[in-house]
Motif scaffolding. Structure first.
Motif, PDB file in Angstrom:
ATOM      1  N   ARG A  43       0.816  -1.219   0.000  1.00 41.87           N
ATOM      2  CA  ARG A  43       0.000   0.000   0.000  1.00 41.87           C
ATOM      3  C   ARG A  43       0.849   1.267   0.000  1.00 41.87           C
ATOM      4  NH1 ARG A  43      -4.266  -2.133   4.513  1.00 41.87           N
ATOM      5  NH2 ARG A  43      -5.369  -3.553   3.121  1.00 41.87           N
ATOM      6  N   VAL A  44       2.150   1.119   0.324  1.00 43.60           N
ATOM      7  CA  VAL A  44       3.038   2.277   0.416  1.00 43.60           C
ATOM      8  C   VAL A  44       4.367   1.980  -0.261  1.00 43.60           C
ATOM      9  CG1 VAL A  44       2.043   3.113   2.598  1.00 43.60           C
ATOM     10  CG2 VAL A  44       4.008   1.569   2.653  1.00 43.60           C
ATOM     11  N   ASN A  45       5.075   3.047  -0.585  1.00 42.73           N
ATOM     12  CA  ASN A  45       6.463   2.958  -1.037  1.00 42.73           C
ATOM     13  C   ASN A  45       7.344   3.430   0.102  1.00 42.73           C
ATOM     14  OD1 ASN A  45       5.917   2.273  -3.823  1.00 42.73           O
ATOM     15  ND2 ASN A  45       5.200   4.380  -4.054  1.00 42.73           N
ATOM     16  N   ILE A  46       8.476   2.805   0.268  1.00 45.18           N
ATOM     17  CA  ILE A  46       9.434   3.255   1.273  1.00 45.18           C
ATOM     18  C   ILE A  46      10.248   4.383   0.654  1.00 45.18           C
ATOM     19  CG2 ILE A  46      11.437   2.649   2.667  1.00 45.18           C
ATOM     20  CD1 ILE A  46      10.340  -0.238   2.737  1.00 45.18           C
ATOM     21  N   VAL A  47      10.257   5.531   1.319  1.00 47.65           N
ATOM     22  CA  VAL A  47      10.977   6.698   0.830  1.00 47.65           C
ATOM     23  C   VAL A  47      12.325   6.818   1.535  1.00 47.65           C
ATOM     24  CG1 VAL A  47      10.904   9.214   0.608  1.00 47.65           C
ATOM     25  CG2 VAL A  47       8.816   7.880   0.303  1.00 47.65           C
ATOM     26  N   SER A  48      12.330   6.512   2.833  1.00 49.34           N
ATOM     27  CA  SER A  48      13.559   6.601   3.625  1.00 49.34           C
ATOM     28  C   SER A  48      13.479   5.567   4.745  1.00 49.34           C
ATOM     29  CB  SER A  48      13.701   8.015   4.196  1.00 49.34           C
ATOM     30  OG  SER A  48      14.937   8.166   4.846  1.00 49.34           O
ATOM     31  N   GLU A  49      14.651   5.169   5.245  1.00 50.46           N
ATOM     32  CA  GLU A  49      14.701   4.129   6.272  1.00 50.46           C
ATOM     33  C   GLU A  49      15.572   4.550   7.439  1.00 50.46           C
ATOM     34  OE1 GLU A  49      16.368   1.231   3.607  1.00 50.46           O
ATOM     35  OE2 GLU A  49      14.454   0.165   3.443  1.00 50.46           O
ATOM     36  N   TYR A  50      15.264   3.967   8.598  1.00 47.17           N
ATOM     37  CA  TYR A  50      16.126   4.111   9.765  1.00 47.17           C
ATOM     38  C   TYR A  50      17.310   3.161   9.615  1.00 47.17           C
ATOM     39  CZ  TYR A  50      12.338   6.494  12.328  1.00 47.17           C
ATOM     40  OH  TYR A  50      11.379   7.366  12.737  1.00 47.17           O
ATOM     41  N   ASP A  51      18.312   3.334  10.455  1.00 50.82           N
ATOM     42  CA  ASP A  51      19.454   2.417  10.460  1.00 50.82           C
ATOM     43  C   ASP A  51      19.187   1.224  11.374  1.00 50.82           C
ATOM     44  OD1 ASP A  51      20.966   3.948   8.708  1.00 50.82           O
ATOM     45  OD2 ASP A  51      21.820   5.158  10.323  1.00 50.82           O
ATOM     46  N   ARG A  52      17.957   0.875  11.536  1.00 52.40           N
ATOM     47  CA  ARG A  52      17.558  -0.237  12.402  1.00 52.40           C
ATOM     48  C   ARG A  52      16.881  -1.314  11.569  1.00 52.40           C
ATOM     49  NH1 ARG A  52      16.862   1.630  17.992  1.00 52.40           N
ATOM     50  NH2 ARG A  52      18.490   3.180  18.189  1.00 52.40           N
ATOM     51  N   VAL A  53      17.086  -2.547  11.983  1.00 46.60           N
ATOM     52  CA  VAL A  53      16.535  -3.697  11.274  1.00 46.60           C
ATOM     53  C   VAL A  53      15.655  -4.482  12.233  1.00 46.60           C
ATOM     54  CG1 VAL A  53      17.134  -5.875  10.119  1.00 46.60           C
ATOM     55  CG2 VAL A  53      18.530  -3.839   9.749  1.00 46.60           C
ATOM     56  N   VAL A  54      14.542  -4.987  11.742  1.00 44.27           N
ATOM     57  CA  VAL A  54      13.734  -5.940  12.504  1.00 44.27           C
ATOM     58  C   VAL A  54      13.852  -7.280  11.797  1.00 44.27           C
ATOM     59  CG1 VAL A  54      12.112  -4.315  13.540  1.00 44.27           C
ATOM     60  CG2 VAL A  54      11.631  -5.230  11.284  1.00 44.27           C
ATOM     61  N   LYS A  55      13.862  -8.341  12.606  1.00 43.58           N
ATOM     62  CA  LYS A  55      14.066  -9.684  12.059  1.00 43.58           C
ATOM     63  C   LYS A  55      13.071 -10.653  12.672  1.00 43.58           C
ATOM     64  CE  LYS A  55      19.067  -9.229  11.582  1.00 43.58           C
ATOM     65  NZ  LYS A  55      20.381  -9.807  11.945  1.00 43.58           N
ATOM     66  N   GLU A  60      13.526 -10.166   7.224  1.00 39.72           N
ATOM     67  CA  GLU A  60      14.420  -9.122   7.737  1.00 39.72           C
ATOM     68  C   GLU A  60      14.142  -7.857   6.951  1.00 39.72           C
ATOM     69  OE1 GLU A  60      19.110  -8.167   7.465  1.00 39.72           O
ATOM     70  OE2 GLU A  60      18.606 -10.107   8.364  1.00 39.72           O
ATOM     71  N   MET A  61      14.051  -6.727   7.677  1.00 41.56           N
ATOM     72  CA  MET A  61      13.719  -5.480   6.990  1.00 41.56           C
ATOM     73  C   MET A  61      14.224  -4.286   7.779  1.00 41.56           C
ATOM     74  SD  MET A  61       9.894  -4.180   6.181  1.00 41.56           S
ATOM     75  CE  MET A  61       9.608  -2.849   5.074  1.00 41.56           C
ATOM     76  N   GLN A  62      14.764  -3.296   7.049  1.00 38.72           N
ATOM     77  CA  GLN A  62      15.079  -2.017   7.687  1.00 38.72           C
ATOM     78  C   GLN A  62      13.779  -1.310   7.968  1.00 38.72           C
ATOM     79  OE1 GLN A  62      18.553  -0.570   5.039  1.00 38.72           O
ATOM     80  NE2 GLN A  62      18.550   0.705   6.892  1.00 38.72           N
ATOM     81  N   LEU A  63      13.710  -0.642   9.124  1.00 42.86           N
ATOM     82  CA  LEU A  63      12.483   0.058   9.477  1.00 42.86           C
ATOM     83  C   LEU A  63      12.318   1.307   8.622  1.00 42.86           C
ATOM     84  CD1 LEU A  63      12.503  -0.159  13.368  1.00 42.86           C
ATOM     85  CD2 LEU A  63      11.083  -1.432  11.770  1.00 42.86           C
ATOM     86  N   PRO A  64      11.142   1.474   8.032  1.00 41.88           N
ATOM     87  CA  PRO A  64      10.892   2.680   7.238  1.00 41.88           C
ATOM     88  C   PRO A  64      10.784   3.909   8.145  1.00 41.88           C
ATOM     89  CG  PRO A  64       9.225   0.980   6.811  1.00 41.88           C
ATOM     90  CD  PRO A  64      10.032   0.541   7.973  1.00 41.88           C
ATOM     91  N   SER A  65      11.402   5.009   7.746  1.00 48.06           N
ATOM     92  CA  SER A  65      11.242   6.266   8.487  1.00 48.06           C
ATOM     93  C   SER A  65      10.278   7.189   7.763  1.00 48.06           C
ATOM     94  CB  SER A  65      12.581   6.966   8.709  1.00 48.06           C
ATOM     95  OG  SER A  65      13.158   7.346   7.485  1.00 48.06           O
TER      96      SER A  65
END
Length: 185
Positions: A43-55, A60-65
């Motif tokens: 439903r969304v596009n990721i525009v920017s991400e945090y330097d944190r990952v959830v697993k 595994e994915m970088q958290l979207p900011s």
């Protein structure tokens, strides 16, 4: 290394498909869980991400900011008449003395004199000013609001909301929050 991220931290700024925030005050934010769910549901596009990952064991994915909606959501033309929106229209200050404490609202034409609870008759007032004006007409007590009440547009409320930034602003949000503000020479 797996990071434990609390639900209250690392929210994602939500932009409309035109890259403007859905709202400014309160700022359009989603929890990191809602942002990941929206990404997975496409439903969304990721525009920017945090330097944190959830697993998880399989993911595994970088958290979207910052995320943007894939489909444009047309803003409502007429904002709801709520206490919060009256305060936002009036910049969270008493329209008689400019105090920001103990806010309530005042009927310009008192209800006891036929005044209605509408955008065009209600202003933000502090309790002392509201008590002083009581059920009198503005001309009888020579007590006029700084700004006469009016029905704001969604744009009016968003413009006012930009003047009250939240306590937490991630650096990746800045380009999307204030890009349409007139620059000083």
């Amino acid at each position: 290394m797996t990071l434990h991220v609390s639900p209250e931290s690392l929210p994602a700024l939500v932009l409309n498909a035109d890259y403007r925030p859905l709202s400014y005050y309160p700022l359009s934010l989603w929890s990191w869980q809602d942002a990941i769910k929206a990404v997975c549901l496409e439903r969304v596009n990721i525009v920017s991400e945090y330097d944190r990952v959830v697993k998880s064991p399989s993911f595994e994915m970088q958290l979207p900011s910052v995320v943007s909606l894939k489909s444009y959501v047309k803003p409502t033309g007429n904002p709801a008449f709520t206490r919060f929106n009256v305060f936002l229209r009036d910049h969270f200050e008493c329209q008689y003395c400019h105090s920001r404490d103990d806010l309530t609202f005042d009927h310009l034409i008192p209800r006891s004199r036929g005044g209605r609870t509408t955008w065009e008759n209600v202003v933000t007032a502090c309790s002392p000013c509201n008590l002083r004006k009581a059920n009198k007409m503005p001309k009888d007590i020579n007590m006029w609001p700084t700004q006469m009440p009016y029905r704001p547009s969604t744009y009016d409320l968003q413009a006012n909301g930009r003047k009250f930034p939240p306590n937490h602003l991630h650096e990746s949000w800045m380009d999307y929050l204030y890009w349409d503000i007139e620059l000083e020479p």
